[in-house]
Design a protein around this motif. Structure first.
Motif, short mmCIF file in Angstrom:
data_model
loop_
_atom_site.label_atom_id
_atom_site.label_comp_id
_atom_site.label_asym_id
_atom_site.label_seq_id
_atom_site.Cartn_x
_atom_site.Cartn_y
_atom_site.Cartn_z
N ASN A 29 6.61 0.12 8.42
CA ASN A 29 6.57 -0.53 7.72
C ASN A 29 7.26 -2.52 7.68
O ASN A 29 7.70 -3.16 7.69
N LEU A 30 6.18 -2.89 6.67
CA LEU A 30 6.43 -4.90 6.92
C LEU A 30 7.96 -5.28 6.28
O LEU A 30 7.98 -6.30 7.03
N VAL A 31 7.96 -4.11 5.71
CA VAL A 31 9.48 -4.74 5.28
C VAL A 31 10.49 -4.53 6.53
O VAL A 31 11.02 -5.24 7.33
N LYS A 32 10.18 -4.11 7.37
CA LYS A 32 11.37 -3.87 7.98
C LYS A 32 11.57 -3.82 8.96
O LYS A 32 11.93 -4.53 9.78
N LYS A 33 9.69 -4.85 9.58
CA LYS A 33 9.64 -5.74 10.43
C LYS A 33 9.65 -7.00 10.51
O LYS A 33 10.58 -7.63 11.30
N LEU A 34 10.23 -7.48 8.94
CA LEU A 34 10.65 -8.51 8.60
C LEU A 34 12.00 -8.08 9.04
O LEU A 34 12.82 -9.36 9.28
N VAL A 35 12.53 -7.41 8.89
CA VAL A 35 14.03 -7.50 9.02
C VAL A 35 14.35 -7.62 10.62
O VAL A 35 15.71 -8.17 11.19
N GLY A 36 13.24 -6.92 11.34
CA GLY A 36 13.72 -6.78 12.72
C GLY A 36 13.64 -8.25 13.03
O GLY A 36 14.04 -8.64 14.25
N LEU A 37 12.86 -9.35 12.84
CA LEU A 37 12.58 -10.53 12.91
C LEU A 37 13.94 -10.96 12.42
O LEU A 37 13.96 -12.09 13.71
N GLY A 92 6.95 -14.25 3.91
CA GLY A 92 6.91 -13.44 4.78
C GLY A 92 7.05 -12.20 3.90
O GLY A 92 6.16 -11.32 3.27
N LEU A 93 7.50 -12.43 2.30
CA LEU A 93 8.68 -11.19 2.10
C LEU A 93 6.88 -11.43 0.77
O LEU A 93 7.25 -10.36 -0.12
N ALA A 94 7.20 -12.91 0.05
CA ALA A 94 6.21 -13.09 -0.92
C ALA A 94 4.71 -12.40 -0.86
O ALA A 94 4.55 -11.45 -1.36
N LEU A 95 4.54 -12.27 0.94
CA LEU A 95 3.53 -11.98 1.30
C LEU A 95 3.27 -10.29 1.76
O LEU A 95 2.62 -10.04 1.54
N VAL A 96 4.84 -9.97 2.16
CA VAL A 96 4.36 -8.42 1.57
C VAL A 96 4.39 -7.15 -0.02
O VAL A 96 3.40 -7.06 -0.45
N ILE A 97 4.83 -8.53 -1.03
CA ILE A 97 4.16 -8.18 -2.25
C ILE A 97 2.73 -8.74 -2.60
O ILE A 97 2.38 -7.75 -3.24
N ARG A 98 2.21 -9.54 -2.18
CA ARG A 98 1.20 -9.31 -2.22
C ARG A 98 0.38 -8.02 -2.03
O ARG A 98 -0.67 -7.77 -1.84
N ILE A 99 0.18 -8.50 -0.91
CA ILE A 99 -0.08 -6.98 0.08
C ILE A 99 -0.14 -5.40 -0.32
O ILE A 99 -0.83 -5.25 -0.39
N LYS A 100 1.28 -5.70 -0.80
CA LYS A 100 2.36 -4.06 -1.77
C LYS A 100 0.57 -3.86 -3.10
O LYS A 100 0.74 -3.10 -2.91
N LYS A 101 0.39 -5.25 -3.63
CA LYS A 101 -0.83 -4.94 -5.27
C LYS A 101 -1.76 -4.88 -4.50
O LYS A 101 -2.67 -4.10 -5.37
N ALA A 102 -2.50 -5.66 -3.66
CA ALA A 102 -3.49 -5.27 -3.10
C ALA A 102 -4.30 -3.65 -2.26
O ALA A 102 -5.17 -3.29 -2.61
N TYR A 103 -3.16 -3.31 -1.27
CA TYR A 103 -3.02 -2.17 -0.86
C TYR A 103 -2.77 -1.06 -1.06
O TYR A 103 -2.89 -0.17 -1.29
N GLY A 104 -1.79 -1.25 -1.93
CA GLY A 104 -0.47 0.18 -2.71
C GLY A 104 0.14 0.41 -1.75
O GLY A 104 0.74 1.28 -2.00
N THR A 105 0.71 -0.45 -0.59
CA THR A 105 1.72 0.18 0.51
C THR A 105 1.59 -1.02 1.12
O THR A 105 1.31 -1.70 1.29
N VAL A 106 2.76 -0.64 2.15
CA VAL A 106 3.40 -1.84 2.77
C VAL A 106 3.69 -1.04 4.40
O VAL A 106 4.27 -2.06 5.62
N GLN A 112 -4.06 -1.05 7.71
CA GLN A 112 -5.65 -0.68 8.54
C GLN A 112 -6.28 -0.08 7.88
O GLN A 112 -7.47 -0.18 8.59
N GLN A 113 -6.07 1.39 7.78
CA GLN A 113 -6.62 2.77 7.52
C GLN A 113 -8.19 1.91 6.94
O GLN A 113 -8.98 2.28 7.06
N GLN A 114 -6.97 1.39 5.87
CA GLN A 114 -7.93 1.16 4.13
C GLN A 114 -8.76 -0.50 4.46
O GLN A 114 -10.08 -0.31 3.90
N ASP A 115 -8.80 -0.98 5.53
CA ASP A 115 -9.18 -1.97 6.47
C ASP A 115 -11.09 -1.68 6.42
O ASP A 115 -11.51 -2.10 6.44
N HIS A 116 -10.37 -0.75 7.25
CA HIS A 116 -11.61 0.32 8.49
C HIS A 116 -12.48 0.22 7.32
O HIS A 116 -13.62 1.05 7.77
#
Length: 118
Positions: A29-37, A92-106, A112-116
């Motif tokens: 999860n991208l949000v959890k990765k940001l929390v870890g950072l 980072g959180l703004a990018l996660v929001i943008r990724i959520k809008k583009a892919y529908g998931t974080v 990666q599966q949708q990109d491939h």
């Protein structure tokens, strides 16, 4: 045993650093990765603040009764790093929001599966 208790701040730094590193590596999860950072970053802050403290020293304010002063440079650098950390977390959180809008998931594997599949 006294070695452990006399350097407890360094043990806290090591524990927080390992926890943050584990969260970044283990979570998809991208949000959890940001929390870890942020946890990892906090451990670095504590390390630098611990190094800057002089035993028996005082705040760097001139006084006739004080003979030893703590080094203010690590504290100033960490204050700047905190501000930069907040800004990068917000980005980072703004990018996660943008990724959520583009892919529908974080979740990283689903992204990666949708990109491939494209």
């Amino acid at each position: 045993m006294s070695l452990i208790f006399s350097h407890y701040n360094y043990w806290v730094v090591i524990a927080l650093m390992m926890i943050g590193f584990f969260v970044v590596i283990a979570q998809g999860n991208l949000v959890k990765k940001l929390v870890g950072l942020n946890i990892f970053q906090t451990s670095v802050f504590i390390l630098y603040i611990s190094v800057g403290k002089v035993s028996g020293g005082s705040a760097p304010i001139l006084s006739d009764s004080v003979t030893a002063y703590s080094n203010p440079l690590p504290h100033v650098l960490i204050l700047t790093a905190i501000v930069v950390g907040i800004a990068t977390t917000a980005l980072g959180l703004a990018l996660v929001i943008r990724i959520k809008k583009a892919y529908g998931t974080v979740e990283e594997p689903e992204i990666q599966q949708q990109d491939h599949s494209c």
